[in-house]
Design a protein around this motif. Sequence first.
Motif, PDB file in Angstrom:
ATOM      1  N   VAL A   1       0.843  -1.200   0.000  1.00  0.00           N
ATOM      2  CA  VAL A   1       0.000   0.000   0.000  1.00  0.00           C
ATOM      3  C   VAL A   1       0.877   1.249   0.000  1.00  0.00           C
ATOM      4  CG1 VAL A   1      -1.686   1.337   1.320  1.00  0.00           C
ATOM      5  CG2 VAL A   1      -1.940  -1.132   1.134  1.00  0.00           C
ATOM      6  N   ALA A   2       1.915   1.253   0.820  1.00  0.00           N
ATOM      7  CA  ALA A   2       2.826   2.396   0.875  1.00  0.00           C
ATOM      8  C   ALA A   2       3.512   2.606  -0.474  1.00  0.00           C
ATOM      9  CB  ALA A   2       3.862   2.195   1.972  1.00  0.00           C
ATOM     10  N   LEU A   3       3.966   1.532  -1.074  1.00  0.00           N
ATOM     11  CA  LEU A   3       4.646   1.636  -2.367  1.00  0.00           C
ATOM     12  C   LEU A   3       3.688   2.147  -3.441  1.00  0.00           C
ATOM     13  CD1 LEU A   3       7.235   1.269  -3.906  1.00  0.00           C
ATOM     14  CD2 LEU A   3       6.629  -1.126  -4.252  1.00  0.00           C
ATOM     15  N   THR A   4       2.471   1.617  -3.468  1.00  0.00           N
ATOM     16  CA  THR A   4       1.477   2.060  -4.441  1.00  0.00           C
ATOM     17  C   THR A   4       1.158   3.544  -4.268  1.00  0.00           C
ATOM     18  OG1 THR A   4       0.517  -0.152  -4.511  1.00  0.00           O
ATOM     19  CG2 THR A   4      -0.848   1.643  -5.333  1.00  0.00           C
ATOM     20  N   CYS A   5       0.977   3.977  -3.027  1.00  0.00           N
ATOM     21  CA  CYS A   5       0.677   5.389  -2.762  1.00  0.00           C
ATOM     22  C   CYS A   5       1.809   6.296  -3.221  1.00  0.00           C
ATOM     23  CB  CYS A   5       0.412   5.607  -1.280  1.00  0.00           C
ATOM     24  SG  CYS A   5      -1.154   4.936  -0.719  1.00  0.00           S
ATOM     25  N   HIS A   6       3.025   5.891  -2.975  1.00  0.00           N
ATOM     26  CA  HIS A   6       4.157   6.734  -3.339  1.00  0.00           C
ATOM     27  C   HIS A   6       4.418   6.717  -4.849  1.00  0.00           C
ATOM     28  CE1 HIS A   6       5.277   8.338   0.491  1.00  0.00           C
ATOM     29  NE2 HIS A   6       4.946   7.172   1.004  1.00  0.00           N
ATOM     30  N   ILE A   7       4.148   5.614  -5.512  1.00  0.00           N
ATOM     31  CA  ILE A   7       4.238   5.591  -6.975  1.00  0.00           C
ATOM     32  C   ILE A   7       3.193   6.552  -7.552  1.00  0.00           C
ATOM     33  CG2 ILE A   7       3.815   4.205  -9.040  1.00  0.00           C
ATOM     34  CD1 ILE A   7       5.106   1.843  -7.518  1.00  0.00           C
ATOM     35  N   TRP A   8       1.989   6.509  -7.021  1.00  0.00           N
ATOM     36  CA  TRP A   8       0.925   7.383  -7.486  1.00  0.00           C
ATOM     37  C   TRP A   8       1.296   8.856  -7.251  1.00  0.00           C
ATOM     38  CZ3 TRP A   8      -3.441   6.339 -10.151  1.00  0.00           C
ATOM     39  CH2 TRP A   8      -4.381   7.360 -10.263  1.00  0.00           C
ATOM     40  N   HIS A   9       1.810   9.144  -6.077  1.00  0.00           N
ATOM     41  CA  HIS A   9       2.218  10.511  -5.735  1.00  0.00           C
ATOM     42  C   HIS A   9       3.289  11.018  -6.705  1.00  0.00           C
ATOM     43  CE1 HIS A   9       3.098  13.953  -3.180  1.00  0.00           C
ATOM     44  NE2 HIS A   9       4.371  13.624  -3.229  1.00  0.00           N
ATOM     45  N   HIS A  10       4.284  10.194  -6.985  1.00  0.00           N
ATOM     46  CA  HIS A  10       5.352  10.594  -7.902  1.00  0.00           C
ATOM     47  C   HIS A  10       4.848  10.681  -9.350  1.00  0.00           C
ATOM     48  CE1 HIS A  10       8.868  11.032  -5.376  1.00  0.00           C
ATOM     49  NE2 HIS A  10       8.316  10.100  -4.616  1.00  0.00           N
ATOM     50  N   ARG A  11       3.897   9.828  -9.715  1.00  0.00           N
ATOM     51  CA  ARG A  11       3.301   9.919 -11.047  1.00  0.00           C
ATOM     52  C   ARG A  11       2.593  11.261 -11.208  1.00  0.00           C
ATOM     53  NH1 ARG A  11      -1.247  10.259 -13.623  1.00  0.00           N
ATOM     54  NH2 ARG A  11      -2.350  10.210 -11.664  1.00  0.00           N
ATOM     55  N   ASN A  12       1.896  11.684 -10.162  1.00  0.00           N
ATOM     56  CA  ASN A  12       1.233  12.987 -10.210  1.00  0.00           C
ATOM     57  C   ASN A  12       2.245  14.119 -10.346  1.00  0.00           C
ATOM     58  OD1 ASN A  12      -1.303  11.910 -10.072  1.00  0.00           O
ATOM     59  ND2 ASN A  12      -1.565  12.278  -7.890  1.00  0.00           N
ATOM     60  N   LYS A  13       3.373  14.009  -9.650  1.00  0.00           N
ATOM     61  CA  LYS A  13       4.411  15.036  -9.779  1.00  0.00           C
ATOM     62  C   LYS A  13       4.949  15.082 -11.208  1.00  0.00           C
ATOM     63  CE  LYS A  13       6.265  15.349  -5.109  1.00  0.00           C
ATOM     64  NZ  LYS A  13       7.474  15.150  -4.288  1.00  0.00           N
ATOM     65  N   MET A  14       5.105  13.918 -11.814  1.00  0.00           N
ATOM     66  CA  MET A  14       5.581  13.863 -13.197  1.00  0.00           C
ATOM     67  C   MET A  14       4.550  14.488 -14.142  1.00  0.00           C
ATOM     68  SD  MET A  14       7.154  10.004 -13.246  1.00  0.00           S
ATOM     69  CE  MET A  14       7.068   9.898 -15.007  1.00  0.00           C
ATOM     70  N   THR A  15       3.285  14.183 -13.917  1.00  0.00           N
ATOM     71  CA  THR A  15       2.223  14.645 -14.799  1.00  0.00           C
ATOM     72  C   THR A  15       1.941  16.139 -14.639  1.00  0.00           C
ATOM     73  OG1 THR A  15       1.193  12.466 -14.729  1.00  0.00           O
ATOM     74  CG2 THR A  15      -0.197  14.291 -15.460  1.00  0.00           C
ATOM     75  N   PHE A  16       1.835  16.586 -13.394  1.00  0.00           N
ATOM     76  CA  PHE A  16       1.372  17.947 -13.151  1.00  0.00           C
ATOM     77  C   PHE A  16       2.483  18.952 -12.853  1.00  0.00           C
ATOM     78  CE2 PHE A  16      -2.199  15.143 -11.825  1.00  0.00           C
ATOM     79  CZ  PHE A  16      -3.052  15.486 -12.862  1.00  0.00           C
TER      80      PHE A  16
ATOM     81  N   ASN B   1       5.838  18.295 -13.960  1.00  0.00           N
ATOM     82  CA  ASN B   1       6.912  18.040 -14.928  1.00  0.00           C
ATOM     83  C   ASN B   1       8.216  17.584 -14.260  1.00  0.00           C
ATOM     84  OD1 ASN B   1       7.574  17.777 -17.612  1.00  0.00           O
ATOM     85  ND2 ASN B   1       8.451  19.826 -17.750  1.00  0.00           N
ATOM     86  N   GLU B   2       8.105  16.829 -13.172  1.00  0.00           N
ATOM     87  CA  GLU B   2       9.286  16.293 -12.503  1.00  0.00           C
ATOM     88  C   GLU B   2       9.647  14.940 -13.095  1.00  0.00           C
ATOM     89  OE1 GLU B   2       9.196  16.270  -8.244  1.00  0.00           O
ATOM     90  OE2 GLU B   2       8.286  18.260  -8.148  1.00  0.00           O
ATOM     91  N   GLU B   3      10.904  14.548 -12.945  1.00  0.00           N
ATOM     92  CA  GLU B   3      11.351  13.246 -13.430  1.00  0.00           C
ATOM     93  C   GLU B   3      11.108  12.175 -12.376  1.00  0.00           C
ATOM     94  OE1 GLU B   3      15.233  13.065 -15.097  1.00  0.00           O
ATOM     95  OE2 GLU B   3      15.035  15.012 -16.082  1.00  0.00           O
ATOM     96  N   PHE B   4      10.877  10.955 -12.852  1.00  0.00           N
ATOM     97  CA  PHE B   4      10.657   9.829 -11.935  1.00  0.00           C
ATOM     98  C   PHE B   4      11.980   9.400 -11.316  1.00  0.00           C
ATOM     99  CE2 PHE B   4      10.306   5.285 -10.985  1.00  0.00           C
ATOM    100  CZ  PHE B   4       9.205   5.303 -10.162  1.00  0.00           C
ATOM    101  N   ASP B   5      11.968   9.198 -10.008  1.00  0.00           N
ATOM    102  CA  ASP B   5      13.144   8.747  -9.281  1.00  0.00           C
ATOM    103  C   ASP B   5      12.739   7.519  -8.460  1.00  0.00           C
ATOM    104  OD1 ASP B   5      15.366   8.318  -7.706  1.00  0.00           O
ATOM    105  OD2 ASP B   5      15.540  10.397  -7.021  1.00  0.00           O
ATOM    106  N   GLY B   6      12.976   6.330  -9.019  1.00  0.00           N
ATOM    107  CA  GLY B   6      12.584   5.082  -8.372  1.00  0.00           C
ATOM    108  C   GLY B   6      13.199   4.888  -7.002  1.00  0.00           C
ATOM    109  N   GLN B   7      14.441   5.304  -6.834  1.00  0.00           N
ATOM    110  CA  GLN B   7      15.113   5.185  -5.534  1.00  0.00           C
ATOM    111  C   GLN B   7      14.382   6.015  -4.477  1.00  0.00           C
ATOM    112  OE1 GLN B   7      17.676   3.173  -4.792  1.00  0.00           O
ATOM    113  NE2 GLN B   7      17.649   3.838  -2.669  1.00  0.00           N
ATOM    114  N   LYS B   8      13.979   7.216  -4.856  1.00  0.00           N
ATOM    115  CA  LYS B   8      13.264   8.094  -3.927  1.00  0.00           C
ATOM    116  C   LYS B   8      11.914   7.501  -3.553  1.00  0.00           C
ATOM    117  CE  LYS B   8      11.891  12.879  -3.266  1.00  0.00           C
ATOM    118  NZ  LYS B   8      11.816  14.220  -3.864  1.00  0.00           N
ATOM    119  N   VAL B   9      11.229   6.898  -4.524  1.00  0.00           N
ATOM    120  CA  VAL B   9       9.935   6.262  -4.253  1.00  0.00           C
ATOM    121  C   VAL B   9      10.111   5.153  -3.219  1.00  0.00           C
ATOM    122  CG1 VAL B   9       8.073   4.865  -5.232  1.00  0.00           C
ATOM    123  CG2 VAL B   9       8.951   6.825  -6.493  1.00  0.00           C
ATOM    124  N   MET B  10      11.114   4.308  -3.399  1.00  0.00           N
ATOM    125  CA  MET B  10      11.354   3.215  -2.452  1.00  0.00           C
ATOM    126  C   MET B  10      11.711   3.744  -1.068  1.00  0.00           C
ATOM    127  SD  MET B  10      10.615   0.299  -3.553  1.00  0.00           S
ATOM    128  CE  MET B  10      11.346  -0.684  -2.263  1.00  0.00           C
TER     129      MET B  10
END
Length: 67
Positions: free
Chosen positions: A3-18, A20-29
Motif C-alpha cells: 500500500v505504501a509503495l502504491t501510494c508513493h508511486i501514485w504521488h510521484h506519477r502525479n508530480k511527473m504529470t502535473f 513536470n518532474e522526473e521519476f526517481d525510483g530510488q526516492k519512491v522506495m
Amino acid sequence: MWVALTCHIWHHRNKMTFSNEEFDGQKVMEEAIFFCWLWLKNMEKDFEIPYHVWTSNIKVGLLCEGG
C-alpha cells in the motif's frame, strides 16, 4: 508495504504529470520504506525499533510485526 509503495508511486506519477518532474525510483522506495516504518511506529504501541535498525533488515522487521 504494498500500500505504501502504491501510494508513493501514485504521488510521484502525479508530480511527473502535473509538475513536470522526473521519476526517481530510488526516492519512491525510500519514501515508501520510511512511510511503513512511521506507520508501524504510530500504530503499534510496543514498536520501538529505530529506523536505521528496522531498515537494515526489513523482511525480518515486517515478519516480526506482522505477527
